[in-house]
Design a protein around this motif. Structure first.
Motif, PDB file in Angstrom:
ATOM      1  N   LEU A 271      -5.732 -49.752  -9.299  1.00  0.00           N
ATOM      2  CA  LEU A 271      -6.859 -49.117  -8.607  1.00  0.00           C
ATOM      3  C   LEU A 271      -6.399 -47.959  -7.723  1.00  0.00           C
ATOM      4  N   LEU A 272      -5.346 -48.183  -6.945  1.00  0.00           N
ATOM      5  CA  LEU A 272      -4.886 -47.146  -6.029  1.00  0.00           C
ATOM      6  C   LEU A 272      -4.265 -45.976  -6.774  1.00  0.00           C
ATOM      7  N   LEU A 273      -3.616 -46.255  -7.897  1.00  0.00           N
ATOM      8  CA  LEU A 273      -3.057 -45.167  -8.697  1.00  0.00           C
ATOM      9  C   LEU A 273      -4.179 -44.297  -9.260  1.00  0.00           C
ATOM     10  N   GLY A 274      -5.254 -44.940  -9.712  1.00  0.00           N
ATOM     11  CA  GLY A 274      -6.403 -44.183 -10.163  1.00  0.00           C
ATOM     12  C   GLY A 274      -7.005 -43.348  -9.041  1.00  0.00           C
ATOM     13  N   LEU A 275      -7.051 -43.914  -7.833  1.00  0.00           N
ATOM     14  CA  LEU A 275      -7.572 -43.178  -6.676  1.00  0.00           C
ATOM     15  C   LEU A 275      -6.682 -41.977  -6.355  1.00  0.00           C
ATOM     16  N   PHE A 276      -5.376 -42.123  -6.545  1.00  0.00           N
ATOM     17  CA  PHE A 276      -4.460 -41.002  -6.313  1.00  0.00           C
ATOM     18  C   PHE A 276      -4.768 -39.852  -7.269  1.00  0.00           C
ATOM     19  N   PHE A 277      -4.957 -40.161  -8.535  1.00  0.00           N
ATOM     20  CA  PHE A 277      -5.261 -39.103  -9.507  1.00  0.00           C
ATOM     21  C   PHE A 277      -6.614 -38.450  -9.194  1.00  0.00           C
ATOM     22  N   ILE A 278      -7.580 -39.254  -8.744  1.00  0.00           N
ATOM     23  CA  ILE A 278      -8.876 -38.692  -8.361  1.00  0.00           C
ATOM     24  C   ILE A 278      -8.704 -37.718  -7.200  1.00  0.00           C
ATOM     25  N   SER A 279      -7.865 -38.083  -6.219  1.00  0.00           N
ATOM     26  CA  SER A 279      -7.642 -37.202  -5.061  1.00  0.00           C
ATOM     27  C   SER A 279      -6.967 -35.899  -5.477  1.00  0.00           C
ATOM     28  N   VAL A 280      -6.070 -35.970  -6.472  1.00  0.00           N
ATOM     29  CA  VAL A 280      -5.443 -34.738  -6.976  1.00  0.00           C
ATOM     30  C   VAL A 280      -6.495 -33.829  -7.603  1.00  0.00           C
ATOM     31  N   GLY A 281      -7.399 -34.412  -8.383  1.00  0.00           N
ATOM     32  CA  GLY A 281      -8.463 -33.621  -8.981  1.00  0.00           C
ATOM     33  C   GLY A 281      -9.374 -32.993  -7.938  1.00  0.00           C
ATOM     34  N   MET A 282      -9.671 -33.726  -6.870  1.00  0.00           N
ATOM     35  CA  MET A 282     -10.544 -33.192  -5.819  1.00  0.00           C
ATOM     36  C   MET A 282      -9.868 -32.086  -5.019  1.00  0.00           C
ATOM     37  N   SER A 283      -8.543 -32.120  -4.947  1.00  0.00           N
ATOM     38  CA  SER A 283      -7.816 -31.168  -4.108  1.00  0.00           C
ATOM     39  C   SER A 283      -7.629 -29.801  -4.772  1.00  0.00           C
ATOM     40  N   VAL A 284      -7.983 -29.673  -6.035  1.00  0.00           N
ATOM     41  CA  VAL A 284      -7.829 -28.388  -6.726  1.00  0.00           C
ATOM     42  C   VAL A 284      -8.760 -27.362  -6.086  1.00  0.00           C
ATOM     43  N   ASP A 285      -8.185 -26.315  -5.502  1.00  0.00           N
ATOM     44  CA  ASP A 285      -8.954 -25.268  -4.816  1.00  0.00           C
ATOM     45  C   ASP A 285      -9.136 -24.082  -5.767  1.00  0.00           C
ATOM     46  N   PHE A 286     -10.287 -24.045  -6.421  1.00  0.00           N
ATOM     47  CA  PHE A 286     -10.520 -23.004  -7.426  1.00  0.00           C
ATOM     48  C   PHE A 286     -10.774 -21.631  -6.804  1.00  0.00           C
ATOM     49  N   SER A 287     -10.972 -21.577  -5.471  1.00  0.00           N
ATOM     50  CA  SER A 287     -11.177 -20.267  -4.833  1.00  0.00           C
ATOM     51  C   SER A 287      -9.915 -19.418  -4.940  1.00  0.00           C
ATOM     52  N   VAL A 288      -8.748 -20.064  -4.837  1.00  0.00           N
ATOM     53  CA  VAL A 288      -7.481 -19.340  -4.998  1.00  0.00           C
ATOM     54  C   VAL A 288      -7.358 -18.811  -6.418  1.00  0.00           C
ATOM     55  N   LEU A 289      -7.782 -19.622  -7.401  1.00  0.00           N
ATOM     56  CA  LEU A 289      -7.730 -19.198  -8.801  1.00  0.00           C
ATOM     57  C   LEU A 289      -8.642 -17.995  -9.035  1.00  0.00           C
ATOM     58  N   LEU A 290      -9.823 -18.018  -8.403  1.00  0.00           N
ATOM     59  CA  LEU A 290     -10.755 -16.902  -8.570  1.00  0.00           C
ATOM     60  C   LEU A 290     -10.243 -15.638  -7.892  1.00  0.00           C
ATOM     61  N   ALA A 291      -9.555 -15.796  -6.756  1.00  0.00           N
ATOM     62  CA  ALA A 291      -9.064 -14.632  -6.012  1.00  0.00           C
ATOM     63  C   ALA A 291      -7.801 -14.041  -6.640  1.00  0.00           C
ATOM     64  N   ARG A 292      -6.904 -14.897  -7.165  1.00  0.00           N
ATOM     65  CA  ARG A 292      -5.618 -14.418  -7.697  1.00  0.00           C
ATOM     66  C   ARG A 292      -5.338 -15.100  -9.045  1.00  0.00           C
ATOM     67  N   PRO A 293      -6.185 -14.874 -10.031  1.00  0.00           N
ATOM     68  CA  PRO A 293      -6.070 -15.635 -11.287  1.00  0.00           C
ATOM     69  C   PRO A 293      -4.765 -15.414 -12.029  1.00  0.00           C
ATOM     70  N   TRP A 294      -4.291 -14.155 -12.129  1.00  0.00           N
ATOM     71  CA  TRP A 294      -3.104 -13.884 -12.926  1.00  0.00           C
ATOM     72  C   TRP A 294      -1.843 -14.425 -12.264  1.00  0.00           C
ATOM     73  N   ILE A 295      -1.821 -14.423 -10.945  1.00  0.00           N
ATOM     74  CA  ILE A 295      -0.650 -14.991 -10.244  1.00  0.00           C
ATOM     75  C   ILE A 295      -0.563 -16.489 -10.509  1.00  0.00           C
ATOM     76  N   VAL A 296      -1.725 -17.177 -10.399  1.00  0.00           N
ATOM     77  CA  VAL A 296      -1.732 -18.635 -10.614  1.00  0.00           C
ATOM     78  C   VAL A 296      -1.364 -18.956 -12.061  1.00  0.00           C
ATOM     79  N   VAL A 297      -1.952 -18.241 -13.018  1.00  0.00           N
ATOM     80  CA  VAL A 297      -1.638 -18.482 -14.433  1.00  0.00           C
ATOM     81  C   VAL A 297      -0.162 -18.197 -14.708  1.00  0.00           C
ATOM     82  N   GLY A 298       0.355 -17.109 -14.117  1.00  0.00           N
ATOM     83  CA  GLY A 298       1.767 -16.785 -14.302  1.00  0.00           C
ATOM     84  C   GLY A 298       2.676 -17.868 -13.743  1.00  0.00           C
TER      85      GLY A 298
END
Length: 597
Positions: A271-298
Motif C-alpha cells: 500500500l505504501l509503495l503504491g502511495l509513493f508512486f502516486i506522490s511521484v505522479g502528483m509532484s510532476v510540475d508541467f509548468s516547467v515543461l511548458l516554459a522550457r520544453p526543449w531543455i527538459v526533453v534534452g
C-alpha cells in the motif's frame, strides 16, 4: 472532526484513484507502477486537482520504499550479502562514478558551471529502487545475473547517497567546511552500531516473547515499530531511511521469525509503495515543461543515453547474458527518488540555481513516469528479438526447493532425512520454543502458522517444488492441503494422514502422495510380534511383505468404493480381510511344501 473528515476524504481519493488506474493499466498491459503514476497525475495539481499539495504525503509515502528495502533485506542473509561484496563494489562503484563523470563531462562541454555539473551528475547517476525492483519481482528476474547486478547497483547507490549529501554543503556558494560536523559523523556511526546491536541481541528475544503470547496483532505492531524506529533514527542521523531498513532486514534474515515478519509487513509495504508512486505522479510540475520544453526533453534523452552507455559497458565487462542486458540497462538508466532530495538540498545550499534544479527534478520525474511504458516496449518488441548467441551450458542440478510444514514427531524425521541427503528444506512450525530448540541443531526452521496463505508465499511456495504436510492436527492438514492446491497448482504435495478415511479425504482434494502416520510402525511391530511368537523371522518377513502388498490393493478398492458406494465400505473390508487370510495360508502351505523332503 472536520480535519478528520478531510483526511478520510483524501485517503478515499488515493484508494479510488489507485484501484481505477491500476486496473486500467493492467488491462492495457502496462503494469501496476504505471497505473499508480497515472493515478497521481490524474488527482494532482495538473489533473483533476483533487489533491492540491502532494508534498503533504511525500514523507509518509516514502515509507513504502523503506518497507520494500526491509523485506529485501529479510531475504538476503548476511553470508549472501558478504558474498556479493565484489559485485556490490565493482558494479555499483563503476555505475555511480562512471555516470557522474559522463554526465558532468557533457555538462562542462556545454559550459555549465563546475559545481552545477557535479550536482547534476550526482543526482542523475541514481536510479529508482522501487521502480527497478518491482518489475524484477513481477517478472521473477531478481535471481538472474541481470537481476542480481541491478540489485547490487541499487544497493550501492543507497550507500553512495550518504557521501553525496555530505558533499553538498561544500559545493555551495559559501563553500568550506562549515557543513562538516564530527558530532554528526559520530551520531551516524552510533546509530549504525546501535542498529546492529538491536537487531542481533534484542529484536529476536522480543519476537520470541511476543510469539509465545500467540497475539498476532502485537507481533505485527512490533514488526512495524522496529522498521519505523530504525528508519527514523537513520533519518535523524542524516542517513538513508531505506538503508537503515535494509540493514535491519539483513540482521533478521537468519531469524526463525523471518517469514512471519515478512508476512506481517507485506500488506503495508504494498500500500505504501503504491502511495509513493502516486506522490511521484502528483509532484510532476508541467509548468516547467511548458516554459522550457526543449531543455527538459534534452535532459531526459541525455539521461537515458549517457547512463545507458555506461551500463552497456558495465554489462559487457561483467559478461551479463545478452538477453538480460536490455532490461538491466532500462531499469537502471532512469532517474531516482533520491535525486529529489539531492537537488532540493543543493538548491538550499546555493550549489545549483533554483530554475535549473526544477528542470532536472522534472526530467527525473518524467523519466520515472516513462519507465513503465518503456518496459512494455521491451517486453513486446525487444526481449523476443534478443537471444544469447551461444546456448548456455546446463546448470549443475541442485536439490529441489522443499517446504516442510510442521516439525513434530513426523516432521522431524522427514527434515532429518532430507538434511542428511543434502536437501535443506524450509520448515514452518508454530511453537516458538520448539523452533528455537530445532534451530540449535541446524534446521532451517521459521516460526509461523503454515496454514496462512501469506506465510506460505513468504516461504517461497510460489517457486518451491514440494510441500510436505506433517502437521499434527487432522483439520490443519486438510486445511493446508486445500489452501496449497487452490493457490499453488504446480506445487507437488506429500501429506500425512491420520487414518484411511483421512487419506481418502486428502485424495479427494487432489493430494496424490499420502502416507498414514502409524502404518509403517504398526506393520513393523506386527512383524516383530509374529517373529517372536513363531520363532521364525523369515515367515514374519514374508507375512509383513504380503500384508503390505495386500494393503495397497485394499487402498485402491476402498477408495473406489468410497467414491461410488460409501455404504458398501464395511462389506468390501470384510471380503478383503478374508482374502488376506487365504493369501497368507496359501503362502505358508507353499513354503512348507518346498521344505518337505
Amino acid at each position: 472532526m472536520e480535519h478528520g473528515n478531510a483526511l478520510l476524504l483524501q485517503v478515499a481519493v488515493y484508494f479510488a484513484a489507485a484501484v481505477i488506474a491500476v486496473m486500467a493499466a493492467h488491462k492495457l498491459g502496462l503494469g501496476s507502477v504505471a497505473g499508480y503514476l497515472l493515478a497521481g497525475i490524474a488527482i494532482g495539481p495538473w489533473g483533476l486537482k483533487l489533491i492540491e499539495q502532494p508534498e503533504a504525503i511525500r514523507a509518509f509515502a516514502e515509507l513504502g520504499v523503506v518497507f520494500l528495502l526491509f523485506v529485501i533485506g529479510l531475504e538476503l542473509e548476511p553470508h549472501r550479502l558478504w558474498s556479493m561484496r565484489t559485485r556490490l563494489i565493482g558494479l555499483g562503484l563503476s555505475q555511480v562514478v562512471g555516470s557522474i563523470v559522463m554526465i558532468a563531462g557533457v555538462a562542462l562541454l556545454f559550459r555549465v558551471d563546475m559545481r552545477v555539473a557535479l550536482v547534476a551528475g550526482m543526482a542523475l547517476s541514481l536510479s529508482s529502487t522501487a521502480l527497478a525492483l518491482q518489475p524484477l519481482n513481477e517478472r521473477g528476474a531478481l535471481g538472474t545475473q541481470g537481476g542480481q547486478a541491478t540489485f547490487a547497483i541499487l544497493l550501492f547507490q543507497d550507500l553512495a547517497v550518504i557521501p553525496m549529501l555530505a558533499a553538498l554543503p561544500l559545493l555551495g556558494e559559501s563553500s568550506g567546511w562549515s557543513g562538516f560536523s564530527w558530532q554528526g559523523i559520530g551520531f551516524a556511526v552510533a546509530v549504525v552500531v546501535g542498529t546492529l546491536v538491536l537487531g542481533h541481541f534484542i529484536a529476536r528475544p522480543v519476537f520470541r516473547h511476543i510469539a509465545r503470547t500467540r497475539l498476532r496483532e502485537i507481533f505485527t505492531a512490533f514488526a512495524l515499530l522496529l522498521v519505523l524506529g530504525i528508519a527514523l533514527l537513520f533519518e535523524k542521523a542524516g542517513l538513508s531511511m531505506a538503508l537503515g531498513a535494509f540493514l535491519a532486514g539483513v540482521l533478521l534474515a537468519e531469524s526463525e521469525y523471518r517469514h512471519e515478519i515478512e508476512a506481517a509487513i507485506d500488506p503495508f509495504k504494498g500500500l505504501l509503495l503504491g502511495l509513493f508512486f502516486i506522490s511521484v505522479g502528483m509532484s510532476v510540475d508541467f509548468s516547467v515543461l511548458l516554459a522550457r520544453p526543449w531543455i527538459v526533453v534534452g535532459l531526459i534523452v541525455g539521461l537515458f543515453i549517457l547512463k545507458s552507455l555506461v551500463l552497456w559497458l558495465i554489462a559487457h565487462l561483467a559478461r551479463l547474458p545478452t538477453s538480460e542486458r536490455p532490461l538491466f540497462i532500462l531499469l537502471v538508466a532512469q532517474g531516482g527518488e533520491f535525486a529529489f532530495v539531492i537537488l532540493g538540498l543543493a538548491a538550499l545550499n546555493d550549489a545549483i540555481p533554483e530554475p535549473t534544479a526544477q528542470a532536472i527534478t522534472l526530467a527525473v520525474a518524467l523519466s520515472m513516469l516513462l519507465t513503465p511504458f518503456l518496459l512494455v516496449v521491451h517486453d513486446r518488441f525487444i526481449a523476443p528479438r534478443v537471444v544469447d548467441p551461444v546456448e548456455r551450458a546446463p546448470d549443475q542440478p541442485e536439490p529441489g526447493k522443499v517446504i516442510v510444514a510442521g516439525l513434530g514427531r513426523v516432521g522431524q524425521v522427514v527434515a532429518r532425512l532430507l538434511n542428511a541427503s543434502g536437501f535443506h528444506p524450509t520448515v514452518l512450525d508454530d511453537d516458538p520454543d520448539h523452533v528455537e530448540q530445532s534451530r540449535q541443531f541446524g534446521f532451517r526452521v521459521f516460526y509461523g502458522d503454515a496454514t496462512r496463505l501469506d506465510l506460505l508465499r513468504a516461504a517461497g511456495a510460489d517457486t518451491a517444488d514440494l510441500l510436505i504436510i506433517a502437521l499434527d492436527e487432522r483439520e490443519s492438514i486438510t486445511q493446508l492441503a486445500r489452501i496449497a492446491r487452490a493457490n499453488f497448482p504446480r506445487l507437488r504435495l506429500i501429506a500425512r494422514a491420520h487414518d484411511m478415511r483421512h487419506l481418502f479425504e486428502l485424495r479427494d482434494l487432489g493430494v496424490e502422495m499420502v502416507e498414514r502416520e502409524t502404518w509403517l510402525s504398526a506393520l513393523k511391530l506386527g512383524e516383530t510380534a509374529l517373529a517372536v511368537s513363531t520363532q521364525d523371522p523369515e515367515r514374519a518377513q514374508r507375512a509383513a511383505r504380503a500384508f503390505a502388498e495386500h494393503d495397497h490393493v485394499v487402498q485402491a478398492k476402498l477408495y473406489a468404493v468410497h467414491k461410488s458406494a460409501p455404504d458398501a465400505h464395511i462389506t468390501v473390508s470384510n471380503e478383503l480381510r478374508d482374502q488376506l487370510k487365504r493369501t497368507l495360508a496359501e503362502d505358508e502351505a507353499e513354503v512348507r511344501g518346498k521344505l518337505a523332503p
